[in-house]
Design an enzyme around this catalytic site. Structure first.
Site, short mmCIF file in Angstrom:
data_model
loop_
_atom_site.label_atom_id
_atom_site.label_comp_id
_atom_site.label_asym_id
_atom_site.label_seq_id
_atom_site.Cartn_x
_atom_site.Cartn_y
_atom_site.Cartn_z
N ASN A 43 0.83 -1.21 0.00
CA ASN A 43 0.00 0.00 0.00
C ASN A 43 0.86 1.26 0.00
O ASN A 43 0.59 2.23 -0.72
CB ASN A 43 -0.91 0.03 1.24
N GLU A 60 5.19 -5.59 9.35
CA GLU A 60 4.55 -6.83 8.91
C GLU A 60 5.55 -7.81 8.33
O GLU A 60 5.16 -8.80 7.71
CB GLU A 60 3.44 -6.51 7.89
N GLY A 99 -6.84 10.38 13.41
CA GLY A 99 -8.11 10.31 12.71
C GLY A 99 -8.70 11.68 12.47
O GLY A 99 -8.05 12.58 11.92
N GLY A 129 -3.96 4.91 6.63
CA GLY A 129 -2.68 5.13 7.30
C GLY A 129 -1.50 4.86 6.39
O GLY A 129 -0.49 5.57 6.44
N ASP A 130 -1.62 3.84 5.56
CA ASP A 130 -0.54 3.52 4.62
C ASP A 130 -0.42 4.60 3.54
O ASP A 130 0.68 4.92 3.09
CB ASP A 130 -0.79 2.16 3.97
N GLY A 170 -12.12 -0.23 -0.39
CA GLY A 170 -11.01 -1.04 -0.86
C GLY A 170 -9.67 -0.69 -0.26
O GLY A 170 -9.56 0.14 0.64
#
Length: 303
Positions: free
Chosen positions: A41, A135, A213, A242-243, A278
């Site tokens: 992303n 990740e 946010g 966020g990405d 998405g």
């Protein structure tokens, strides 16, 4: 150049009327599949914002691999540092409710096989902005941060998800990016408050950005504090927001923007992402972000 070292997933997305409680089964709408993973992303976000981007990571030798790479290829990301390994490609199961909130479970799969050695020393000089997340393997991430610091690259670390990382690695990055939950987890580990100024004081070196946010984003830097208001939106799906912030922030900094200007551009791109369903398909291109910035901070919804 932007070099992303991180995860590549295929996202399995189910729109649901309400996020499931523990032990509850919720019937949703039709399943959608879409390329994702925090690393993928971020690479797509930076490339769509106009940066030259390379991606280092790993996928499996299975049916998920090519669909997981499709948007990276179409965005023009250099995949020559990619490895194919004999385990399953990473995957994420995502539930999204009508208010745009999500629950995500990730099966890392091949992502845990990504190696710092896939990135050559020549890729890590002063003209490179290295972007990382959590990740992939902790040890490989720490090793790449140490090499990049020694070779003069700019290092941006998104501490998402908030898995442990050696303090020396945290202190070696240039920009540490966290959301509120990740900031709270890091603050507990460091024994300090969860605001960017307290986190920066505890770590010493990096500029620290905490995204909040609808309350915007706050940063603590060597020069002082910054606040970027959120762009008011009607959220449809917050997946990849966020990405997008991280990738566009990296692209802007790589072009020479100040941190203040980079945060504003990243906030605009992330806001646009939230108005669309998405993962990588929701990430805007540079022209769309430019158009929103030209309009100023006003309420808007997706067309």
């Amino acid at each position: 150049m932007i070099l992303v070292f991180g995860s590549i997933n295929l996202d399995l997305i189910v729109p649901v009327p309400a996020l499931p409680a523990p032990g509850q089964t919720v019937l949703g709408e039709a399943l959608r599949t879409e390329p994702g993973g925090k690393g993928g992303n971020q690479a797509v976000a930076a490339a769509r914002d106009g940066a030259r981007v390379a991606m280092a990571g790993a996928v499996g030798e299975d049916a998920f691999a090519e669909p997981a790479l499709a948007t990276l290829r179409s965005a023009g990301v250099d995949l020559s540092r990619l490895a194919a390994v004999p385990v399953a490609t990473g995957a994420a199961a995502i539930c999204v409710d009508p208010e745009g909130r999500n629950q995500i479970a990730v099966a890392p799969g091949a992502n845990l096989s990504a190696k710092a050695a896939q990135v050559a020393d020549g890729d890590l000089g002063p003209r490179t902005t290295l972007v990382l997340q959590r990740e992939v393997s902790r040890q490989e991430t720490e090793a790449l941060i140490a090499r990049a610091r020694g070779l003069g690259a700019r290092i941006i670390l998104s501490l998402a998800p908030p898995e442990p990382l050696a303090r020396a690695a945290l202190e070696a990055v240039d920009v540490l990016l966290l959301n509120e939950g990740e900031a709270a987890a890091l603050a507990a580990m460091l024994g300090t408050a969860d605001g960017p100024a307290a986190l920066r004081a505890a770590l010493g070196r990096p500029s620290v950005i905490v995204t909040r946010g609808e309350k915007g984003a706050e940063a603590a830097t060597e020069e002082g504090s910054l606040h970027q208001p959120a762009f008011p939106i009607t959220p449809r799906d917050t997946t990849a927001a966020g990405d997008t912030f991280a990738g566009v922030l990296a692209a802007a900094l790589d072009r020479g923007a100040s941190l203040r200007d980079a945060m504003r551009r990243a906030a605009a791109a992330a806001a646009l992402t939230c108005t669309r369903p998405g993962s990588q398909g929701s990430i805007p291109d540079a022209a769309e972000t430019d158009a929103l910035l030209a309009r100023g901070v006003t309420a808007f919804t997706a067309p």
